[in-house]
Design a protein around this motif. Structure first.
Motif, PDB file in Angstrom:
ATOM      1  N   ARG A   1       7.697   3.998   6.713  1.00 50.99           N
ATOM      2  CA  ARG A   1       7.441   2.588   6.502  1.00 50.99           C
ATOM      3  C   ARG A   1       8.556   2.000   5.644  1.00 50.99           C
ATOM      4  O   ARG A   1       9.438   2.719   5.174  1.00 50.99           O
ATOM      5  CB  ARG A   1       6.065   2.326   5.892  1.00 50.99           C
ATOM      6  N   ASP A   2       8.468   0.692   5.415  1.00 47.80           N
ATOM      7  CA  ASP A   2       9.594  -0.047   4.838  1.00 47.80           C
ATOM      8  C   ASP A   2       9.583  -0.063   3.315  1.00 47.80           C
ATOM      9  O   ASP A   2       9.748  -1.099   2.690  1.00 47.80           O
ATOM     10  CB  ASP A   2       9.584  -1.489   5.367  1.00 47.80           C
ATOM     11  N   GLY A   3       9.382   1.096   2.698  1.00 43.96           N
ATOM     12  CA  GLY A   3       9.405   1.176   1.248  1.00 43.96           C
ATOM     13  C   GLY A   3       9.559   2.606   0.780  1.00 43.96           C
ATOM     14  O   GLY A   3       9.362   3.552   1.536  1.00 43.96           O
ATOM     15  N   ASP A   4       9.890   2.757  -0.515  1.00 44.13           N
ATOM     16  CA  ASP A   4      10.134   4.077  -1.075  1.00 44.13           C
ATOM     17  C   ASP A   4       8.832   4.791  -1.426  1.00 44.13           C
ATOM     18  O   ASP A   4       8.788   6.012  -1.472  1.00 44.13           O
ATOM     19  CB  ASP A   4      11.001   3.928  -2.330  1.00 44.13           C
TER      20      ASP A   4
ATOM     21  N   SER B   1       3.305  -0.687  -2.111  1.00 40.23           N
ATOM     22  CA  SER B   1       3.232  -2.141  -1.978  1.00 40.23           C
ATOM     23  C   SER B   1       3.586  -2.529  -0.550  1.00 40.23           C
ATOM     24  O   SER B   1       4.140  -1.727   0.209  1.00 40.23           O
ATOM     25  CB  SER B   1       4.168  -2.838  -2.970  1.00 40.23           C
ATOM     26  N   SER B   2       3.266  -3.763  -0.184  1.00 36.67           N
ATOM     27  CA  SER B   2       3.552  -4.231   1.176  1.00 36.67           C
ATOM     28  C   SER B   2       3.753  -5.735   1.157  1.00 36.67           C
ATOM     29  O   SER B   2       3.537  -6.392   0.139  1.00 36.67           O
ATOM     30  CB  SER B   2       2.427  -3.847   2.139  1.00 36.67           C
ATOM     31  N   GLN B   3       4.151  -6.259   2.293  1.00 36.52           N
ATOM     32  CA  GLN B   3       4.507  -7.677   2.384  1.00 36.52           C
ATOM     33  C   GLN B   3       3.610  -8.408   3.381  1.00 36.52           C
ATOM     34  O   GLN B   3       3.182  -7.846   4.386  1.00 36.52           O
ATOM     35  CB  GLN B   3       5.964  -7.816   2.825  1.00 36.52           C
ATOM     36  N   TYR B   4       3.312  -9.662   3.055  1.00 35.64           N
ATOM     37  CA  TYR B   4       2.605 -10.526   3.987  1.00 35.64           C
ATOM     38  C   TYR B   4       3.167 -11.936   3.847  1.00 35.64           C
ATOM     39  O   TYR B   4       3.935 -12.231   2.924  1.00 35.64           O
ATOM     40  CB  TYR B   4       1.091 -10.501   3.733  1.00 35.64           C
ATOM     41  N   TYR B   5       2.784 -12.815   4.776  1.00 36.36           N
ATOM     42  CA  TYR B   5       3.305 -14.182   4.797  1.00 36.36           C
ATOM     43  C   TYR B   5       2.164 -15.192   4.759  1.00 36.36           C
ATOM     44  O   TYR B   5       1.219 -15.106   5.542  1.00 36.36           O
ATOM     45  CB  TYR B   5       4.164 -14.413   6.041  1.00 36.36           C
TER      46      TYR B   5
END
Length: 519
Positions: free
Chosen positions: A3-6, A330-334
């Motif tokens: 996924r898009d994180g460490d 953690s993750s991202q949303y809009y």
């Protein structure tokens, strides 16, 4: 699963089975009915529903299936949305609120149906949800939410206790909410899509789309894909477009922990702070975990993201007898400008569709998107078409959020043009640390890896020219304007940017004290 994180999410580490992608290649002479760009829950669910309806689909994923927010979720399934029904009624009217309640209920039933057909156990469970008010203003808001649910025919009951001992003056319980094992569900969707004849191509970033003779010719890093239609299921559409303005990027934080003693909470629990905090239990391989999350902030607007986990852990230790914090991520949303997602036909682009702006309800609204897109593609219309129309602009509903969010964008854009502190010697960078420094009149984003190797990139986001900020917990460069994210070496992780950060070569003459730069 990547996924898009460490940080490692609970879903990556504990997927009972990761479905290996068997497709890999495609018939470059064939014109597919639909090209789906993006391999998260939205793209995969859309693909499964379209394949079942007889459409031949190819799904192109820039990284690997589930790489984005789909594996950073806390996997709550709700008709109880971040944009409340009183807000929807006020901005769009009661009929629109009724449609939202209807289609989100359909989405949860759709997830249950798909989960039940999977060989893998995705642990779909119906759950009750508790919304807990503490202050007088929160009580008033909760009362409005309760009354709106009753008007819309959604089950809601005032209660005087909840499964987590939160500070409480009043609470409400909502039936027919749900939860799922996100890693297993994504794996199951991928397997189902391929078994239905769908083609998945990973490491296949889309770079350009043009239309000739009613056929889309989509250029990718692995060749040209031909299709009659294109669906963007990329969380935010790539490139420079209106949705970078209409949707504001946010980061949310989660931890999963075990208890030393005491009962694990049964249900979904939310307080009413802004940003709100949330809790639930997940059983994986016989072990129960409490998953807690919150402390959201705009992407790139928090200087010390590591400290947020310290605050989150301190909060949960006030409510639980914590044995061990096993995962943190953690993750991202809009956040959409007017509170509702943009789902449907892409304005100005023939036979092109998109889905974005899901707030913190990605699995529910990603599934809503699949339902709406299936109806639009198969029959040309949907009962929800006008409600979620990506071309809508409701000035009264959108104005306040648009002004607030984009004042922030302008501030970050212009502050990004200023010079930061100069670091005389790169040896001042600790292993695992990233900073923007000044060197011979230029700004350079520098990261020192744990093995002391240095990475240097241009800090200007190629999307629209804002200066990126270092995310210390995920080891990424994050754009504070529109949410593009880049690995420590500049590799593009998530859009809307379509290219990575420009890299610099470093010639080290004295690793500890001197660096000479060459481009």
């Amino acid at each position: 699963m990547k996924r898009d994180g460490d940080n490692l999410s609970i879903w990556q580490d504990n997927a009972a089975k990761y479905h290996p992608i068997h497709s890999g290649n495609w018939d470059q002479e064939k014109v597919y009915d639909v090209l789906i760009v993006g391999g998260g829950v939205t793209g995969l669910t859309t693909g499964v529903l379209l394949q079942r309806a007889g459409f031949k689909c190819l799904l192109a994923e820039a990284h690997t299936v589930g790489f984005g927010t789909s594996l950073g979720t806390t996997a709550h399934l709700n008709t109880l949305l971040d944009t409340t029904y009183p807000e929807i009624e006020q901005k769009f009217g009661k009929e629109s609120a009724q449609l939202v309640a209807q289609v989100t209920s359909r989405a949860l039933l759709q997830i249950e149906e798909l989960s039940g057909r999977m060989e893998i156990d995705s642990q779909f469970l119906w759950k009750k949800a508790w919304l807990v008010a503490e202050t007088e203003s929160e009580q008033k808001e909760l009362q409005d939410i309760y009354e709106a649910h009753l008007r819309l025919g959604l089950p809601a009951t005032p209660v005087f206790e909840c499964p987590v001992n939160l500070p409480m003056s009043s609470a409400c319980c909502f039936e027919k909410q749900g939860q799922i094992d996100a890693g297993a569900y994504i794996s199951g969707l991928a397997e189902m899509f391929e078994e239905l004849g769908g083609v998945i191509v990973e490491d296949c970033r889309v770079t350009r789309v043009k239309r000739e003779s009613e056929v889309h010719l989509t250029e990718t890093e692995r060749g040209v894909i031909k299709s009659a239609r294109v669906v963007y299921a990329t969380h935010i559409p790539p490139g420079v477009n209106q949705y970078s303005i209409l949707c504001a990027p946010y980061r949310s934080y989660a931890i999963a922990f075990t208890l030393a003693e005491g009962a694990y909470p049964d249900g979904l629990i939310y307080d009413m702070k802004d940003p709100y905090n949330y809790f639930r239990t997940q059983r994986i391989k016989g072990q129960d975990y409490v998953i807690a999350g919150g402390f959201d902030h705009k992407t790139g607007h928090e200087a010390n993201t590591d400290h947020i986990f310290t605050e989150l852990e301190a909060m949960v230790k006030g409510y639980f007898n914590v044995a061990e914090v096993v995962y943190r991520w953690s993750s991202q949303y809009y956040e959409p400008a007017d509170g509702l997602p943009y789902i449907g036909r892409y304005p100005g682009r023939e036979e092109t569709y998109l889905a974005t702006g899901f707030s913190g309800n990605g699995y529910t609204l990603g599934t809503v998107s699949a339902i709406v897109l299936l109806e639009l593609i198969s029959s040309g219309q949907s009962d929800y078409e006008q409600l979620f129309d990506p071309g809508r602009l409701k000035p009264i509903a959108s104005a306040k959020n648009l002004i607030t969010e984009n004042v922030d964008v302008l501030k970050e854009f212009f502050s990004g043009l200023l010079k930061n502190q100069r670091i005389e010697f790169w040896s001042e960078l600790a292993p695992g640390e990233g900073k923007i420094v000044e060197w011979e009149g230029e700004s350079i984003a520098v990261y020192r890896a744990d093995n002391r190797e240095l990475y240097a990139v241009d800090p200007v986001c190629p999307h629209m020219g804002c200066k990126v900020k270092w995310n210390s917990t995920e080891k990424s460069w994050d754009c504070p304007c529109h949410g593009s994210r880049f690995a420590c070496d500049g590799t593009l992780l998530t859009g809307p940017a379509t290219a990575g950060l420009r890299r610099y070569d470093i010639e080290l003459t004295n690793r500890e004290e001197q660096d000479a730069w060459t481009r």
